[in-house]
Design a protein around this motif. Structure first.
Motif, PDB file in Angstrom:
ATOM      1  N   ASP A 129      57.728  -3.417 140.527  1.00  0.00           N
ATOM      2  CA  ASP A 129      58.981  -4.074 140.587  1.00  0.00           C
ATOM      3  C   ASP A 129      59.353  -4.161 139.253  1.00  0.00           C
ATOM      4  O   ASP A 129      59.835  -5.427 138.870  1.00  0.00           O
ATOM      5  N   GLY A 130      59.465  -3.429 138.247  1.00  0.00           N
ATOM      6  CA  GLY A 130      60.149  -3.360 136.992  1.00  0.00           C
ATOM      7  C   GLY A 130      59.091  -4.109 135.933  1.00  0.00           C
ATOM      8  O   GLY A 130      59.602  -4.054 134.891  1.00  0.00           O
ATOM      9  N   GLN A 131      58.131  -4.646 136.557  1.00  0.00           N
ATOM     10  CA  GLN A 131      57.151  -5.177 135.409  1.00  0.00           C
ATOM     11  C   GLN A 131      56.038  -4.175 134.984  1.00  0.00           C
ATOM     12  O   GLN A 131      55.361  -3.724 135.794  1.00  0.00           O
ATOM     13  N   GLN A 132      55.690  -4.054 133.475  1.00  0.00           N
ATOM     14  CA  GLN A 132      54.772  -3.184 133.112  1.00  0.00           C
ATOM     15  C   GLN A 132      53.300  -3.850 133.618  1.00  0.00           C
ATOM     16  O   GLN A 132      53.166  -4.996 133.396  1.00  0.00           O
ATOM     17  N   GLY A 133      52.363  -3.251 134.008  1.00  0.00           N
ATOM     18  CA  GLY A 133      50.930  -3.600 134.082  1.00  0.00           C
ATOM     19  C   GLY A 133      49.992  -2.924 133.284  1.00  0.00           C
ATOM     20  O   GLY A 133      50.275  -2.302 132.348  1.00  0.00           O
TER      21      GLY A 133
END
Length: 188
Positions: A129-133
């Motif tokens: 969802d567009g967030q780096q993990g």
């Protein structure tokens, strides 16, 4: 897939209040064991960075895991990551997957997909969802830089210094964003 896994688990769990590595998840396994077993299901070579003088058997780790000691872990994650990266000198892998011991919900299919996209000259970053993990996979070309890390920033500086080598992969796995920082988070 020619990827070695490095699970960072030498932190002091300050925000958690107790040793969160031993916190039990709903299936009865500890947080750390769950995270390490997920890595073992995908990667042939799994190394776990622990505090100085800790033994894997005392934390219930699978016998096939190689324990790497981080004598300077109290100085920050960078030191633990450097200790783990230094242990890779005997590895023939083309990339290392840096997993965090407090992220037990990353799906094995996600780990395999990230490993499939890894190479000796790339940094693979999962996004949801567009967030780096996490985990982040570093090609062999970046191992010397990882071995020189210090402080508490982890490998962020290596990623920032090599934007052209970064491959961002969108994954459907929210587990790449979920870590355990409080006792309430254990029951996600």
């Amino acid at each position: 897939m020619n990827v070695v896994a490095l699970v960072l688990a030498a932190g002091n769990s300050v925000r958690f209040g107790t040793d969160k590595r031993r916190a039990l998840l709903m299936d009865g396994r500890s947080l750390l064991v769950h995270s390490v077993e997920r890595a073992c299901a995908v990667f042939d070579d799994v190394r776990v960075v622990l505090r100085d003088r800790e033994r894997g058997m005392d934390l219930g780790l699978p016998p096939g895991c190689r324990v790497i000691s981080s004598p300077n872990c109290a100085s920050g994650m960078g030191h633990s990551l450097a200790a783990g990266a230094a242990s890779l000198v005997d590895s023939e892998a083309q990339a290392v997957a840096i997993l965090l011991g407090d992220m037990p919900w990353v799906e094995t299919a996600t780990l395999a997909g990230l490993g499939f996209n890894a190479s000796a000259s790339t940094i693979v970053l999962p996004c949801h969802d567009g967030q780096q993990g996490h985990p982040v996979l570093f090609g062999r070309a970046f191992w010397p830089a990882l071995a020189r890390l210090t402080g508490d920033e982890g490998a962020r500086s290596v990623v920032k210094a090599n934007p052209a080598s970064c491959v961002r992969l969108e994954v459907q796995d929210a587990g790449v964003l979920l870590d355990v920082d409080s006792p309430d988070a254990v029951h996600w």
